[in-house]
Scaffold this motif. Structure first.
Motif, PDB file in Angstrom:
ATOM      1  N   GLN A 134       5.252 -13.676   7.915  1.00 54.98           N
ATOM      2  CA  GLN A 134       6.140 -13.838   9.066  1.00 54.98           C
ATOM      3  C   GLN A 134       7.369 -12.942   8.953  1.00 54.98           C
ATOM      4  N   GLU A 174       7.511 -10.201   7.263  1.00 53.61           N
ATOM      5  CA  GLU A 174       6.990  -8.844   7.456  1.00 53.61           C
ATOM      6  C   GLU A 174       6.928  -8.499   8.951  1.00 53.61           C
ATOM      7  N   HIS A 175       6.516  -9.440   9.779  1.00 52.95           N
ATOM      8  CA  HIS A 175       6.478  -9.213  11.228  1.00 52.95           C
ATOM      9  C   HIS A 175       7.885  -9.105  11.813  1.00 52.95           C
ATOM     10  N   GLU A 230       9.311  -5.808  10.907  1.00 53.83           N
ATOM     11  CA  GLU A 230       8.462  -4.666  11.304  1.00 53.83           C
ATOM     12  C   GLU A 230       8.108  -3.792  10.104  1.00 53.83           C
ATOM     13  N   ASP A 235      -1.014  -8.408   8.520  1.00 52.39           N
ATOM     14  CA  ASP A 235       0.045  -7.396   8.487  1.00 52.39           C
ATOM     15  C   ASP A 235      -0.393  -6.167   9.292  1.00 52.39           C
ATOM     16  N   TYR A 289       1.351  -3.438   9.750  1.00 54.65           N
ATOM     17  CA  TYR A 289       2.119  -2.266   9.346  1.00 54.65           C
ATOM     18  C   TYR A 289       1.538  -1.568   8.114  1.00 54.65           C
TER      19      TYR A 289
END
Length: 346
Positions: free
Chosen positions: A105, A107-108, A111, A178, A180
């Motif tokens: 979360q 990480e989101h 970004e 993820d 990214y």
């Protein structure tokens, strides 16, 4: 200076001062407001990373304030735009499935700027006071090994079934995955043999405590010689910086901070009674005449702007890519380093 410019990070003041708790120039302030302002300024000054250490209670004095790491890091993720956010985690505090979900979360929210720093814990009291188990040193590493293997797989979006000594997971997959990269970066600390083996098997970056260059070279050589299935291991170093116009001025400031730190002797002695004596960092720091945590000034980044820059270059040539820095007074010295030392390394 003929080297690739390293990354520079800062330690968030999660429990207030990093060197001395009776410094009239440094507020012993662990508040969210201070940490938010400091990290936003660090980003504006061009620092690349921030490490948010984890303690449930202040490790030096449980009557003093202590920032909570993961909620604060999530908030920082929403407020910042560029800086890497590294949240420390003690595996005994969170089930790996819960922690992996939290990591994804953040990480989101960030970004793709999130990382976790696995710390297998040294402060027995914060576990025992909460009624949580605090196994022996090597058993903590065995627990941490099983824990991080699960967290890593879950952060990669795998569907996981696992039955081990400590955890049982059945057909579990976390979404959203993820978008990214494969997963958030994993930093690992610790210098004991179980720690080194764990770094080789599961770490992306080995976070080394501040110590002289020759000792750091030996640690890097040891880690680099170990078999590994992941991409090449990278290396970070903790260090407390005292930089001034001249070496003499820097040494005088170091002496001032050492004298102030001596006033904390009672607090630090009480803290040592709560520490696992098998932790290598504690033994290493006990031998050093240093201020700061995690080795502090033992890394030798004390001197004129040119001296500090030269020593950073030498560590960089040895393989250190990230310098995680401490200062006191933090905000003013963080600015000084950005303005006076980093420019010499460009």
């Amino acid at each position: 200076m003929g080297m690739t410019l390293p990354r520079f990070g800062v330690w968030a003041p999660v429990h207030g001062s990093r060197a001395a708790h009776h410094d009239p120039d440094e507020p012993d302030d662990a508040s969210w407001a201070r940490n938010r302002a400091l990290v936003l300024e660090a980003e504006a000054l061009g620092y690349d990373s921030v490490l948010v250490a984890q303690h449930t209670v202040n490790p030096y004095d449980d009557t003093r304030d202590q920032l909570e790491t993961w909620t604060a890091t999530a908030a920082l993720a929403a407020l910042t735009r560029r800086i890497e956010l590294i949240a420390a985690i003690k595996p005994g505090l969170f089930h790996p499935a819960v922690l992996a979900k939290m990591a994804l979360q953040i990480e989101h929210i960030s970004e793709g700027r999130f990382a976790l720093n696995l710390v297998n814990a040294w402060n027995a009291t914060e576990f025992e006071a909460a009624g949580l188990p605090f196994p022996d040193h090597d058993d903590r590493y065995a627990y941490g090994r099983e824990w991080i293997a699960l967290v890593s797989r879950l952060m990669q979006g795998e569907r996981v079934s696992h039955e081990g000594r400590h955890f049982r997971v059945s057909d579990l997959q976390l979404r959203p995955a993820d978008p990214y990269r494969t997963r958030p970066r994993i930093y690992l600390g610790g210098e004991s043999e179980p720690a080194r083996a764990l770094v080789a098997d599961h770490g992306d970056v080995w976070f080394i405590n501040g110590q002289p260059l020759d000792a750091v070279r030996r640690l890097i050589a040891d880690a680099s010689a170990r078999p590994r299935h992941l991409p090449p291991l990278r290396f970070g170093l903790s260090a407390f910086v005292i930089a001034r116009e001249t070496d003499a001025e820097a040494e005088a400031e170091h002496a001032r901070l050492l004298a102030l730190a001596a006033e904390d002797a009672g607090m630090r002695e009480a803290s040592r009674t709560r520490v696992d004596p098998q932790v290598v960092m504690i033994r290493t720091m006990a031998r050093a005449r240093a201020v700061g945590t995690n080795g502090g000034t033992a890394a030798g980044l004390v001197g004129s702007y040119a001296t500090v820059a030269e020593r950073i270059a030498a560590f960089g040539a040895a393989g250190i890519e990230l310098f995680m820095l401490q200062f006191q007074p933090f905000e003013a010295e963080m600015r000084r380093f950005a303005e006076q030392v980093r420019s010499l390394l460009g």
